[in-house]
Write an enzyme that holds these catalytic residues in place. Sequence first.
Site, PDB file in Angstrom:
ATOM      1  N   ASP A   1      75.302  17.162 115.540  1.00 53.78           N
ATOM      2  CA  ASP A   1      74.336  18.156 116.024  1.00 53.78           C
ATOM      3  C   ASP A   1      73.122  18.284 115.117  1.00 53.78           C
ATOM      4  O   ASP A   1      72.288  19.162 115.309  1.00 53.78           O
ATOM      5  CB  ASP A   1      75.004  19.517 116.223  1.00 53.78           C
ATOM      6  CG  ASP A   1      75.421  20.182 114.917  1.00 53.78           C
ATOM      7  OD1 ASP A   1      75.620  19.467 113.922  1.00 53.78           O
ATOM      8  OD2 ASP A   1      75.561  21.421 114.907  1.00 53.78           O
TER       9      ASP A   1
ATOM     10  N   SER B   1      79.678  19.437 116.136  1.00 48.66           N
ATOM     11  CA  SER B   1      79.071  18.955 114.899  1.00 48.66           C
ATOM     12  C   SER B   1      79.580  17.565 114.518  1.00 48.66           C
ATOM     13  O   SER B   1      79.385  16.605 115.258  1.00 48.66           O
ATOM     14  CB  SER B   1      79.334  19.977 113.795  1.00 48.66           C
ATOM     15  OG  SER B   1      78.616  19.688 112.635  1.00 48.66           O
TER      16      SER B   1
ATOM     17  N   ASP C   1      72.490  19.263 112.085  1.00 48.02           N
ATOM     18  CA  ASP C   1      72.187  20.328 111.127  1.00 48.02           C
ATOM     19  C   ASP C   1      72.500  19.896 109.698  1.00 48.02           C
ATOM     20  O   ASP C   1      72.256  20.630 108.748  1.00 48.02           O
ATOM     21  CB  ASP C   1      72.909  21.637 111.472  1.00 48.02           C
ATOM     22  CG  ASP C   1      74.429  21.531 111.452  1.00 48.02           C
ATOM     23  OD1 ASP C   1      74.959  20.414 111.278  1.00 48.02           O
ATOM     24  OD2 ASP C   1      75.099  22.563 111.641  1.00 48.02           O
TER      25      ASP C   1
ATOM     26  N   ASP D   1      74.622  14.369 111.240  1.00 48.50           N
ATOM     27  CA  ASP D   1      75.882  14.512 111.960  1.00 48.50           C
ATOM     28  C   ASP D   1      75.570  14.706 113.443  1.00 48.50           C
ATOM     29  O   ASP D   1      74.417  14.623 113.865  1.00 48.50           O
ATOM     30  CB  ASP D   1      76.711  15.663 111.397  1.00 48.50           C
ATOM     31  CG  ASP D   1      75.983  16.994 111.458  1.00 48.50           C
ATOM     32  OD1 ASP D   1      74.744  17.002 111.585  1.00 48.50           O
ATOM     33  OD2 ASP D   1      76.646  18.040 111.378  1.00 48.50           O
TER      34      ASP D   1
END
Length: 447
Positions: free
Chosen positions: A245, A104, A247, A243
């Site tokens: 990833d 992340s 999400d 960010d």
Amino acid sequence: MTRLFGTDGVRGLANQVLTAPLALKLGAAAAMVLTEKTGTGKRRPTAIIGRDPRVSGEMLAAAMAAGMASKGVDVLRVGVIPTPGLAFLTDDYGADIGVMISASHNPMPDNGIKFFSAGGRKLPDDVEDRIEAAMEGLDETGPTGTGIGRVIEESLDAQERYLAHLKDAINVDLTGIKVVVDCANGAASVVAPKAYAAAGAEVVPIFNQPNAFNINDGSGSTHMDKIQAAVVEHGADIGLAHDGDADRCLAVDAEGNIVDGDQIMAILATGMKEKSSLHENTLVATVMSNLGLKIAMRREGITIKETKVGDRYVLEELGRGDYSLGGEQSGHIVVPAHATTGDGTLSGLMLMARMAETGKSLKQLADVMTVLPQVLINVPVSNKTLILEDENVRTAIATAESELGDTGRVLLRPSGTEELFRVMVEASDSEVARKVAGRLAAVVAAV
């Protein structure tokens, strides 16, 4: 013994804490636990593995695939994809397991492994515990011959499926909106600019050239200064920062002011309430949400259901009450009608859709709530479990709470992904919040 799973999967320094042998073993154990109910002899269980662009993801995805295939699971590797895209594809392909290799917002040397069950849903604690238990004394042998799982590569179709899903979810013309999107040199680098452009927005992408080593490096939702400057420089209407990833989504208005996850939730919640699509007029948020959000939602006739920190707990509460919207101050926004987890690109589309529908600027929309001064200090610690048991820390917390009274609050909690203890203080006065937080952080650091 320390629990392997944290608040968001298994995470650590790649090739030191999170190694290829660990990923292989974890994959084999997860395959056994998560395919227990798959009909024997009727069909082979399947898994989908995606990753963000960091270099260690290639190694860990290969090890994870090998572990799962060794237990008879067919594996589809879809390459670089946002975490919410992987969750969507797990459901869309009808897979039994989804695996996302990502840390992340963490720095490039870290990595992580997140699991999704059939339908693209995050695992509850008890299932993670069963996977950990299955790793103990794991039989290294498995099926032979035709019983061994296949590993298949398929990247392009996966991204296109996810983009089509996003387009269907938000069918609003964004023509006339100019957006700067910070992709953090991560999983959003291709998908987010394409999704925003497909909706009609004029897109200025930055930090969208991942090279396996530059993910989150001075960019993305944890380094907002770059996108603040870029929005003003390009005369954009809005900036969206993701960010690694993708999400998460944080925003910036045309003047360069940050619009955080609490403000985004306030904007979306009031809009959904107007359309009678906010179930029971309820928003789900965590204990970290700003007191200003609670005040604003009370004024708008919206109830807040509060959870522990972590989008998994937001998801659990959303499911319990069949609620329509939830999220975190950090920018994880969950809309169950369109996603089974936080989706930064979807959040960006919904935010711009609200601008297009109302004709208002982001700054005008964000005025629905007043952000009270909030100070967050991340204190490095050697053992997170000892902090709240320390008598000096307990005394310091009691003193701070007495000092603030009804005008603020104190929250101390361990990070779920790093060896940090988070000290958060809210107060009506920023200087008071800063002083109280600094005092508490010093006490924590001394433990």
